[in-house]
Design an enzyme around this catalytic site. Structure first.
Site, PDB file in Angstrom:
ATOM      1  N   ASP A 100       0.859  -1.182   0.000  1.00 35.02           N
ATOM      2  CA  ASP A 100       0.000   0.000   0.000  1.00 35.02           C
ATOM      3  C   ASP A 100       0.898   1.236   0.000  1.00 35.02           C
ATOM      4  O   ASP A 100       1.927   1.253   0.688  1.00 35.02           O
ATOM      5  CB  ASP A 100      -0.856   0.049   1.266  1.00 35.02           C
ATOM      6  CG  ASP A 100      -2.012  -0.939   1.254  1.00 35.02           C
ATOM      7  OD1 ASP A 100      -2.024  -1.837   0.394  1.00 35.02           O
ATOM      8  OD2 ASP A 100      -2.896  -0.823   2.119  1.00 35.02           O
ATOM      9  N   HIS A 153       4.596  -7.583  -0.275  1.00 28.81           N
ATOM     10  CA  HIS A 153       4.187  -8.837  -0.907  1.00 28.81           C
ATOM     11  C   HIS A 153       4.770  -8.960  -2.308  1.00 28.81           C
ATOM     12  O   HIS A 153       5.188  -7.972  -2.916  1.00 28.81           O
ATOM     13  CB  HIS A 153       2.658  -8.895  -0.974  1.00 28.81           C
ATOM     14  CG  HIS A 153       1.992  -8.837   0.375  1.00 28.81           C
ATOM     15  ND1 HIS A 153       1.297  -9.900   0.913  1.00 28.81           N
ATOM     16  CD2 HIS A 153       1.927  -7.844   1.311  1.00 28.81           C
ATOM     17  CE1 HIS A 153       0.832  -9.567   2.109  1.00 28.81           C
ATOM     18  NE2 HIS A 153       1.199  -8.314   2.369  1.00 28.81           N
ATOM     19  N   SER A 256       8.473   3.650   4.697  1.00 26.00           N
ATOM     20  CA  SER A 256       9.649   3.823   3.850  1.00 26.00           C
ATOM     21  C   SER A 256       9.240   3.668   2.391  1.00 26.00           C
ATOM     22  O   SER A 256       8.127   4.039   2.020  1.00 26.00           O
ATOM     23  CB  SER A 256      10.754   2.849   4.220  1.00 26.00           C
ATOM     24  OG  SER A 256      11.973   3.292   3.652  1.00 26.00           O
TER      25      SER A 256
END
Length: 286
Positions: A100, A153, A256
């Site tokens: 995200d 992911h 980050s």
């Protein structure tokens, strides 16, 4: 009056950038890590509630929805989501977002140069410390702000072949800093993970930043911060460590940036949305 109004934000921005260059980045990150890992309920609950209010964090998608359910601030920041919270596109001809965040850049790599921000670029060789011979032609950069889900992911099916730790600075990676510090992502500490896929070798790069209390991978556990001065490499080519598209490969212990590199003009960026979610299509395989 007009001069004062317009110069004030500029002075603040200049001060913020200048302070990052002189602050003890590693020490501050260590202190942040100690606070983030404390299990003292009054401290961790205060930090969690402060973060929820300050960053507008939505816990409705999380498996655990009360601050009391988390052992530490880091436990909260690396929270897992409900299985139905993110849908993974299953088309074999698509590449999905690994996280995200804000899609700050996505496109072609020209003359081995990636775009960092308007008018600023940096070298893929510098970014990876020349740890691969693959000719990467496309890239995507995703910034994970403090409000975002912090687990990373796989963007497509792949087998882990190598991991390279590259020491560096710990500048903030927000939009303001990326606009003012040249080659920011190639200066910061970073972890480059290589995977063999149907289109060849791809790289998923975890970029460290100030106050990031650690980068963790599912196969190595905590990798950073280790504050080492030399490049370290791990060879997994003889091991069968495979991940399906959408499968978790690691996480940040604070916000980050993730940079994905793709080879041989096989990936075409199609997502023009600013904010993306893990599992959402960002590119098509051509």
């Amino acid at each position: 009056m007009l001069i004062k109004k317009f110069s004030s934000p500029m002075r603040k921005n200049t001060f913020f950038i200048s302070m990052q260059k002189v602050l003890p980045q590693a020490l501050l990150s260590r202190i942040a890590g100690m606070l983030a890992n404390t299990k003292q309920s009054s401290v961790k609950n205060f930090l969690i509630k402060l973060a929820i209010k300050r960053f507008g964090i939505d816990l409705s998608e999380a498996i655990r929805q009360s601050p009391d359910d988390y052992q530490s601030f880091n436990d909260f920041f690396t929270r897992k989501l409900k299985p139905e919270a993110r849908l993974i596109d299953q088309d074999k001809n698509t590449i999905t977002s690994p996280a995200d965040g804000e899609m700050t850049q996505c496109g072609k790599i020209h003359d081995k140069q990636l775009i960092q921000a308007k008018g600023k670029g940096f070298s893929v060789d510098h970014l990876t410390a020349q740890s691969s011979t693959t000719s990467f032609t496309d890239f995507a950069t995703i910034y994970l702000s403090p409000k975002d889900y912090h687990r990373v992911h796989m963007p497509m099916d792949g087998r882990l072949t190598k991991m390279v730790y590259i020491p560096g600075r710990l500048f903030s990676v927000n939009a303001l800093t990326s606009q003012h510090i040249d080659a920011l992502f190639a200066k910061n500490e970073r972890l480059v993970c290589y995977f063999e896929t149907s289109i060849g070798e791809i790289a998923v790069i975890f970029v460290g930043a100030m106050l990031v209390a650690g980068i963790v991978t599912s196969w190595h556990k905590m990798v950073t911060p280790n504050y080492m001065k030399t490049i370290e490499s791990w060879d997994y080519s003889q091991q069968n460590i495979c991940f399906a598209k959408g499968e978790e490969i690691g996480y940040f212990n604070f916000g980050s940036t993730i940079i994905c590199l793709f080879p041989d003009n096989h990936a075409t960026c199609i997502n023009q949305e600013k904010h993306v979610q893990m599992g959402q299509i960002i590119a098509k395989i051509s």
